[in-house]
Design a protein around this motif. Sequence first.
Motif, short mmCIF file in Angstrom:
data_model
loop_
_atom_site.label_atom_id
_atom_site.label_comp_id
_atom_site.label_asym_id
_atom_site.label_seq_id
_atom_site.Cartn_x
_atom_site.Cartn_y
_atom_site.Cartn_z
N GLY A 38 0.94 -1.24 0.17
CA GLY A 38 0.01 0.04 0.08
C GLY A 38 0.97 1.40 0.08
N VAL A 39 0.79 1.98 -1.06
CA VAL A 39 1.66 3.20 -1.13
C VAL A 39 1.08 4.36 -0.29
CG1 VAL A 39 2.31 2.66 -3.57
CG2 VAL A 39 0.37 4.15 -3.32
N ARG A 40 -0.43 4.32 -0.09
CA ARG A 40 -0.86 5.57 0.57
C ARG A 40 -0.39 5.09 2.13
NH1 ARG A 40 -3.18 4.56 -3.92
NH2 ARG A 40 -4.50 2.73 -3.30
N SER A 41 0.72 5.43 2.54
CA SER A 41 1.23 4.94 3.94
C SER A 41 1.95 6.03 4.80
CB SER A 41 2.41 3.90 3.46
OG SER A 41 3.21 4.61 2.55
N PHE A 42 1.68 7.14 4.68
CA PHE A 42 1.96 8.29 5.82
C PHE A 42 1.36 8.05 7.12
CE2 PHE A 42 3.54 10.34 1.81
CZ PHE A 42 4.77 10.69 2.13
N GLY A 43 2.16 8.37 7.90
CA GLY A 43 1.37 8.44 9.18
C GLY A 43 1.95 7.34 10.30
N GLY A 44 1.06 6.88 11.01
CA GLY A 44 1.47 6.01 12.35
C GLY A 44 2.02 4.75 11.90
N ALA A 45 1.48 4.27 10.60
CA ALA A 45 1.90 2.99 10.31
C ALA A 45 3.32 2.54 9.96
CB ALA A 45 0.95 2.38 9.19
N PHE A 46 4.21 3.64 10.01
CA PHE A 46 5.52 3.56 9.68
C PHE A 46 6.32 2.20 10.41
CE2 PHE A 46 10.15 4.68 8.69
CZ PHE A 46 9.98 4.59 7.34
N ARG A 103 -15.70 11.92 -6.28
CA ARG A 103 -14.43 12.52 -6.03
C ARG A 103 -14.06 12.61 -4.69
NH1 ARG A 103 -12.74 15.29 -10.70
NH2 ARG A 103 -13.35 13.91 -12.50
N ALA A 104 -12.48 12.36 -4.43
CA ALA A 104 -12.04 12.79 -3.11
C ALA A 104 -10.83 13.13 -3.54
CB ALA A 104 -11.85 11.35 -2.29
N PRO A 105 -10.04 13.89 -2.39
CA PRO A 105 -8.86 14.69 -2.85
C PRO A 105 -7.65 13.56 -3.16
CG PRO A 105 -9.66 15.30 -0.57
CD PRO A 105 -10.62 14.13 -1.16
N ARG A 106 -6.72 13.78 -3.74
CA ARG A 106 -5.53 13.06 -3.87
C ARG A 106 -5.07 12.73 -2.61
NH1 ARG A 106 -0.88 14.81 -4.00
NH2 ARG A 106 0.67 12.86 -4.60
N VAL A 107 -4.17 11.51 -2.61
CA VAL A 107 -3.62 11.05 -1.23
C VAL A 107 -2.27 11.21 -1.29
CG1 VAL A 107 -3.61 9.17 0.34
CG2 VAL A 107 -5.65 9.50 -0.93
N GLU A 108 -1.63 11.62 -0.25
CA GLU A 108 -0.12 11.77 -0.50
C GLU A 108 0.49 10.34 -0.57
OE1 GLU A 108 1.89 14.02 -0.92
OE2 GLU A 108 0.35 15.61 -1.19
N GLY A 109 1.71 10.06 -1.20
CA GLY A 109 1.87 8.85 -1.71
C GLY A 109 2.02 8.30 -2.78
N ASP A 110 0.72 8.72 -3.35
CA ASP A 110 0.34 8.50 -4.99
C ASP A 110 1.21 9.03 -6.05
OD1 ASP A 110 -1.86 6.63 -5.55
OD2 ASP A 110 -3.36 7.96 -4.90
#
Length: 305
Positions: free
Chosen positions: A77-85, A257-264
């Motif tokens: 999963g590329v949309r991976s910023f935040g606490g999961a690191f 539509r939803a906003p683009r997600v960082e990491g994409d």
Amino acid sequence: MRYVVTGAAGFIGSYLLQALLERGHDAVGWDSFTDYYDPALKEQNAASLPVTRIDLATDPLDLLETDGVFHLAGQPGVRSFGGAFPTYMRQNVLASHRLFEAAVRARTRVVFASSSSIYGDAAAYPTREDTVPRPLSPYGITKLAVEHLAYAYGRGFELDAVALRYFTIYGPRQRPDMAFTRMVSSLAEGRPFELYGDGTQSRSFTYVSDVVEATIAAMEKAPAGAVYNVGGGVEVSMLQAIEMLGRIAGRRLEVVRAPRVEGDVARTAADTSRIHAELGWEPQTPFAEGLGAQWRWAADRVAAR
Ligand code: UGA
């Protein structure tokens, strides 16, 4: 041959293990059944396969009687910023480190799943393997770290490893967090699909059975230390994929539509000339056929409820 497939209860790993068994290999799977998505789906993938519950980061890893390891386990999963690191570090970097140590001890070849996401917004398209990697997601950074680990163990301890940079794999049983499974499930259930960004983002979508062929060819024929792109033949935007699904299914997918997600990343496009020249592999599945198979899988599941 005696093979181990890690991540064998996952989407790609379960197809790979099945294919190895059908070809008469003595293959087993290892999987830790993490809860990145519903483990019940992994239980279903693995239902008819010899899969043992093993956590690569902590359990003893014995590869002494093994001819080769297909290492597909990891936190995707590329949309991976935040606490999961820390989880990405553990499941990708630390797990691969332990697996490489075990492979060195046993002198076992490892073919492992890397990712198109190591390129980030690539410096050139179609992207060749020698392009400078610039991942844009924490996930991509951990996948690139695994490639570097393999290289260092190759130089220092003769690890025989081959890296496969998979480009957005799709087909029946694709992970539930990925775009196409969400699209086909939404359409089959009459729900809207949430599109991140404007839909102009594009991918070298790659059909799962083509990936299985590339992966087995890499185990059998690739030189130690090789790195290959494994990408579908055509680049397709999300808007084109949505349009194509509408034509296949005979009804339109409702899109919100939803906003683009960082990491994409905006775009992936695989240059596959290296794997074609060295292993004779090229993608076989036309996009409409592959998406059609994934659509029928979702429609049948909904119909069977
Ligand atoms: C996929 C996999 O999830 C990664 O594990 C893998 O490493 C990566 O491919 C790769 O090629 O290396 P991604 O390309 O983001 O990542 O695949 P999808 O989840 O199928 O997304 C494709 C596009 O659809 C993305 O632009 C995403 O933003 C969009 N999308 C996804 C949506 O618009 N809505 C969703 O609900 C999900």
